[in-house]
Design a protein around this motif. Structure first.
Motif, PDB file in Angstrom:
ATOM      1  N   GLY A  59      -8.047   5.061  17.704  1.00 11.28           N
ATOM      2  CA  GLY A  59      -6.944   4.700  17.778  1.00 11.28           C
ATOM      3  C   GLY A  59      -5.523   4.885  16.927  1.00 11.28           C
ATOM      4  O   GLY A  59      -4.371   3.552  16.709  1.00 11.28           O
ATOM      5  N   LYS A  60      -5.824   5.292  15.832  1.00  5.88           N
ATOM      6  CA  LYS A  60      -4.742   5.416  14.350  1.00  5.88           C
ATOM      7  C   LYS A  60      -4.716   6.670  14.102  1.00  5.88           C
ATOM      8  O   LYS A  60      -5.779   7.421  14.137  1.00  5.88           O
ATOM      9  N   GLU A  61      -3.208   7.242  13.634  1.00  3.57           N
ATOM     10  CA  GLU A  61      -3.177   8.642  13.019  1.00  3.57           C
ATOM     11  C   GLU A  61      -4.224   8.051  11.931  1.00  3.57           C
ATOM     12  O   GLU A  61      -3.973   7.735  11.045  1.00  3.57           O
ATOM     13  N   THR A  62      -4.561  10.460  11.907  1.00  5.01           N
ATOM     14  CA  THR A  62      -5.549   9.912  10.502  1.00  5.01           C
ATOM     15  C   THR A  62      -5.303  11.403   9.753  1.00  5.01           C
ATOM     16  O   THR A  62      -4.710  12.176  10.580  1.00  5.01           O
ATOM     17  N   ARG A  63      -5.289  11.721   8.714  1.00  4.10           N
ATOM     18  CA  ARG A  63      -5.259  12.613   7.901  1.00  4.10           C
ATOM     19  C   ARG A  63      -5.753  12.356   6.735  1.00  4.10           C
ATOM     20  O   ARG A  63      -6.398  11.226   6.563  1.00  4.10           O
ATOM     21  N   ILE A  64      -6.005  14.244   6.251  1.00  6.48           N
ATOM     22  CA  ILE A  64      -6.343  13.860   4.555  1.00  6.48           C
ATOM     23  C   ILE A  64      -5.673  12.870   3.709  1.00  6.48           C
ATOM     24  O   ILE A  64      -4.886  14.005   3.420  1.00  6.48           O
TER      25      ILE A  64
END
Length: 165
Positions: A59-64
């Motif tokens: 439920g969280k924006e996730t990126r590298i």
């Protein structure tokens, strides 16, 4: 491997950023030389939808947000190869971080006594030797004297329980 999470304004220092990591993507080595860690373009492109999927689960924006690797049986400090690799990542994303895990096994007898293994972790970024001074450590000074144009800067790291992320 790759570190997955987000980068947000620091809660400790005005004008600074913090990387929050809640996932990883383990990658297969594409270069078999023992002093190299390479991430292929295919692996990187596969990691993007993986990070997005992880973000939906949390439920969280996730990126590298970074990369990691290990130094088995040697010091945790970044080599000139690590620093150069980190610099190339930071060209694309200045907030990108590197983590190195190092395990020292000091011998079978100490291991049997429960005191032989030691885990160390360092978080770092690359800095331009010509712009950053003074160089912080003897190792950094030695690398600079050898003509390397970039060095590492250790960055603070805090490990939180999953419930606080």
């Amino acid at each position: 491997g790759l570190l997955l999470g987000c980068v947000k304004p620091s809660s400790h220092e005005e004008g600074k950023q913090e990387a929050w990591i809640w996932g990883t993507k383990t990658l297969k080595r594409s270069d078999k030389r023992k002093d190299r860690v390479e991430i292929s373009p295919e692996q990187l492109s596969e990691a993007i939808p993986y990070a997005e999927s992880l973000g939906k689960n949390f439920g969280k924006e996730t990126r590298i947000v970074g990369w990691y690797h290990s130094h088995p049986h040697i010091t945790v400090l970044p080599s000139h190869v690590d620093v150069s690799t980190q610099f190339r990542w930071q060209v694309m994303d200045p907030s990108f971080i590197g983590l190195i895990f190092s395990v020292f096994n000091e011998g079978q007898q100490q291991h049997e006594q429960g005191s032989g293994d030691k885990l160390e972790i360092i978080a770092f970024q690359s800095v331009d030797c010509n712009k950053e001074s003074p160089l912080e450590s003897e190792i950094q000074q030695r690398h600079h004297q050898r003509g390397y144009s970039h060095e590492y800067r250790q960055i603070p790291m805090e490990i939180l329980p999953p419930a606080q992320i």
